[in-house]
Design a protein around this motif. Structure first.
Motif, PDB file in Angstrom:
ATOM      1  N   GLN A  32       0.490   7.331   2.470  1.00  0.00           N
ATOM      2  CA  GLN A  32      -0.450   6.727   3.422  1.00  0.00           C
ATOM      3  C   GLN A  32      -1.139   7.789   4.286  1.00  0.00           C
ATOM      4  OE1 GLN A  32      -1.624   3.449   4.175  1.00  0.00           O
ATOM      5  NE2 GLN A  32      -0.898   3.223   2.080  1.00  0.00           N
ATOM      6  N   ILE A 118       1.168   8.586  -7.902  1.00  0.00           N
ATOM      7  CA  ILE A 118      -0.091   7.826  -7.985  1.00  0.00           C
ATOM      8  C   ILE A 118      -0.999   8.372  -9.091  1.00  0.00           C
ATOM      9  CG2 ILE A 118       0.014   7.140  -5.559  1.00  0.00           C
ATOM     10  CD1 ILE A 118      -2.428   9.081  -5.134  1.00  0.00           C
TER      11      ILE A 118
ATOM     12  N   LYS B   4      -9.839   6.792   4.924  1.00  0.00           N
ATOM     13  CA  LYS B   4      -9.107   5.670   4.330  1.00  0.00           C
ATOM     14  C   LYS B   4      -7.610   5.857   4.523  1.00  0.00           C
ATOM     15  CE  LYS B   4      -9.728   8.239   0.111  1.00  0.00           C
ATOM     16  NZ  LYS B   4     -10.427   8.442  -1.125  1.00  0.00           N
ATOM     17  N   SER B  87       2.523   2.637  -2.103  1.00  0.00           N
ATOM     18  CA  SER B  87       1.442   2.954  -1.175  1.00  0.00           C
ATOM     19  C   SER B  87       0.126   3.122  -1.916  1.00  0.00           C
ATOM     20  CB  SER B  87       1.786   4.236  -0.406  1.00  0.00           C
ATOM     21  OG  SER B  87       0.648   4.726   0.246  1.00  0.00           O
ATOM     22  N   GLY B  88       0.166   3.817  -3.058  1.00  0.00           N
ATOM     23  CA  GLY B  88      -1.043   4.018  -3.858  1.00  0.00           C
ATOM     24  C   GLY B  88      -1.588   2.690  -4.371  1.00  0.00           C
ATOM     25  N   ALA B  89      -0.671   1.798  -4.801  1.00  0.00           N
ATOM     26  CA  ALA B  89      -1.085   0.485  -5.290  1.00  0.00           C
ATOM     27  C   ALA B  89      -1.695  -0.331  -4.151  1.00  0.00           C
ATOM     28  CB  ALA B  89       0.116  -0.248  -5.881  1.00  0.00           C
ATOM     29  N   PHE B  90      -1.043  -0.297  -3.013  1.00  0.00           N
ATOM     30  CA  PHE B  90      -1.465  -1.019  -1.815  1.00  0.00           C
ATOM     31  C   PHE B  90      -2.860  -0.588  -1.375  1.00  0.00           C
ATOM     32  CE2 PHE B  90      -1.207  -1.346   2.915  1.00  0.00           C
ATOM     33  CZ  PHE B  90      -0.997  -2.714   3.011  1.00  0.00           C
ATOM     34  N   SER B  91      -3.144   0.718  -1.465  1.00  0.00           N
ATOM     35  CA  SER B  91      -4.417   1.239  -0.962  1.00  0.00           C
ATOM     36  C   SER B  91      -5.430   1.521  -2.076  1.00  0.00           C
ATOM     37  CB  SER B  91      -4.176   2.518  -0.152  1.00  0.00           C
ATOM     38  OG  SER B  91      -3.374   2.241   0.962  1.00  0.00           O
ATOM     39  N   GLY B  92      -5.127   1.071  -3.298  1.00  0.00           N
ATOM     40  CA  GLY B  92      -6.073   1.254  -4.395  1.00  0.00           C
ATOM     41  C   GLY B  92      -6.302   2.702  -4.793  1.00  0.00           C
ATOM     42  N   ARG B  93      -5.237   3.493  -4.815  1.00  0.00           N
ATOM     43  CA  ARG B  93      -5.389   4.909  -5.169  1.00  0.00           C
ATOM     44  C   ARG B  93      -4.653   5.280  -6.453  1.00  0.00           C
ATOM     45  NH1 ARG B  93      -5.580   5.870   0.680  1.00  0.00           N
ATOM     46  NH2 ARG B  93      -3.321   5.862   0.885  1.00  0.00           N
ATOM     47  N   LEU B  94      -4.227   4.299  -7.235  1.00  0.00           N
ATOM     48  CA  LEU B  94      -3.537   4.619  -8.491  1.00  0.00           C
ATOM     49  C   LEU B  94      -4.575   5.012  -9.531  1.00  0.00           C
ATOM     50  CD1 LEU B  94      -0.907   1.731  -8.811  1.00  0.00           C
ATOM     51  CD2 LEU B  94      -0.577   4.031  -7.890  1.00  0.00           C
ATOM     52  N   LYS B  95      -4.542   6.270  -9.967  1.00  0.00           N
ATOM     53  CA  LYS B  95      -5.542   6.724 -10.924  1.00  0.00           C
ATOM     54  C   LYS B  95      -5.056   8.026 -11.559  1.00  0.00           C
ATOM     55  CE  LYS B  95     -10.451   7.627 -11.271  1.00  0.00           C
ATOM     56  NZ  LYS B  95     -11.544   8.307 -10.602  1.00  0.00           N
TER      57      LYS B  95
END
Lengths: 196, 169
Positions: A32, A118, B4, B87-95
């Motif tokens: 975060q 991620i 973000k 956290s990445g899934a929650f904030s749309g950062r999985l890539k």
């Protein structure tokens, strides 16, 4: 009262589960905060993004004050808290090598695992590098052992070195941190960044 | 500037509370490189058990009744993988991506990432812990080792930043 597991208030069987839950919090907060981005982390060293400075020192101070207050309230026995022992020579040289790894690789071990989670491929390569680096150290240990063990000072605290209380040391750290935060804010205005 | 990401001071307080909970429950702080060490020890132990038993470094962690993977830091780092992913899934950062400064190629970024990892891994063993285990946790417990590690890591990175500027700015 605390620490709970070393005093067997919570059974040792739970310790690994606790570690897992604490790790989830650790990874979630790191991500975060943006520590999953090497460009954000490296920004610290060029002044365009000082999030590392702010998060790192705020966290250290929060935990430091937490321990001091918990101890004051009788909630934790500081004698049962693990304090990492100081071996001066190897700590300095090890730190220098890690610092070089940081600016070359753009991550540290914790942040690289968080970034790999991620999907950052550069972080996965960095982790592969850590594995190799640890392997090289372990295989070279016979040659490194004398230096690794030199300058042993035990679990020494900074407050004991200067003969001040933990509270006074914490206050000094807070003042220094606030000055650095101000510098960081100024640097971010001077070198604006893009968003990644 | 809009971002973000979470406010860094708030993130710092939350990270500090996570660290405080580690102290309060388990009597120890956070760490990262120690978990990778456990993986290396376990892997070498599978390939060459005699070697780990006789080596000055590995032998501390293997042997009867000892399992290098059943370690606090290993479980904590599995948690970090889960927490980072959530956290990445929650904030749309999985890539899937190789993140790098646009002025360099992805391959160059990967080569430097690998080299940096090797140095960090080696240094973390010599220095008895990395940024989280030695520097952050050590500072919170006021240990000399923590402050020394912090200054050596960040000081060196600042000192070398000029020579690596083409990779980042």
């Amino acid at each position: 009262m605390g620490p709970l597991v070393p005093q067997e208030i919570i059974g040792a069987d739970w310790n690994l589960f606790i570690a897992f839950v604490i790790g989830i919090g650790f990874g979630f907060v790191l991500e975060q905060a943006g520590f999953s981005s090497s460009r954000k982390l490296a920004g610290m060293f060029y002044g365009y993004d000082t999030v590392v400075l702010k998060v790192f020192f705020t966290a250290a101070i929060t935990a430091m004050l937490g321990l001091l207050f918990f101890s004051l309230f009788g909630w934790i026995d500081l004698n049962l808290i693990y304090v990492n022992p100081t071996f001066l020579g190897s700590a300095i040289v090890g730190g220098i090598i890690m610092g070089a790894g940081f600016i070359i690789g753009g991550f540290c071990p914790g942040t690289s695992v968080c970034a790999a989670a991620i999907g950052k491929i550069d972080a996965m390569i960095f982790i592969g590098g850590i594995v190799l680096g640890i392997f090289f150290f372990a295989e070279g240990y016979p040659l490194l052992k004398d230096f690794y063990m030199s300058g042993s000072m035990g679990p020494l605290k900074v407050s004991d070195v200067f003969g001040i209380s933990g509270g006074v040391l914490a206050l000094i750290v807070i003042i220094v941190a606030l000055l650095m935060f101000k510098l960081g804010e100024l640097a971010e205005k001077r070198w604006p960044r893009e968003e990644y | 500037m809009k971002t973000k990401y979470m406010n860094p001071y708030l993130a710092g307080v939350l990270l500090g509370l996570v660290l405080l909970m580690a102290f309060f429950f388990s009597g120890r702080g956070l760490g990262a490189s120690g978990a990778v060490k456990s993986v290396v020890v376990a892997a070498v132990d599978v390939v060459a058990p005699e070697h780990t038993a006789n080596s000055g470094y590995y032998s501390k962690y293997v042997g009867e009744g000892k399992s290098p993977m059943k370690a606090w830091l290993v479980f904590e780092m599995i948690g970090v993988l889960v927490g980072g992913f959530l956290s990445g899934a929650f904030s749309g950062r999985l890539k899937w991506k190789v993140e790098h400064f646009p002025g360099i190629t992805a391959n160059r970024r990967l080569i430097f990432a690998g080299m940096g990892g090797i140095l960090f891994g080696f240094g973390s063993q010599l220095g008895r812990g990395c940024t989280s285990g030695s520097a952050l946790t050590g500072m919170a417990s006021l240990s000399v080792a923590g402050f020394v590690s912090m200054m050596a890591i960040f000081g060196t990175a600042f000192a070398l930043a000029f020579f690596l500027r083409k990779n980042w700015i």
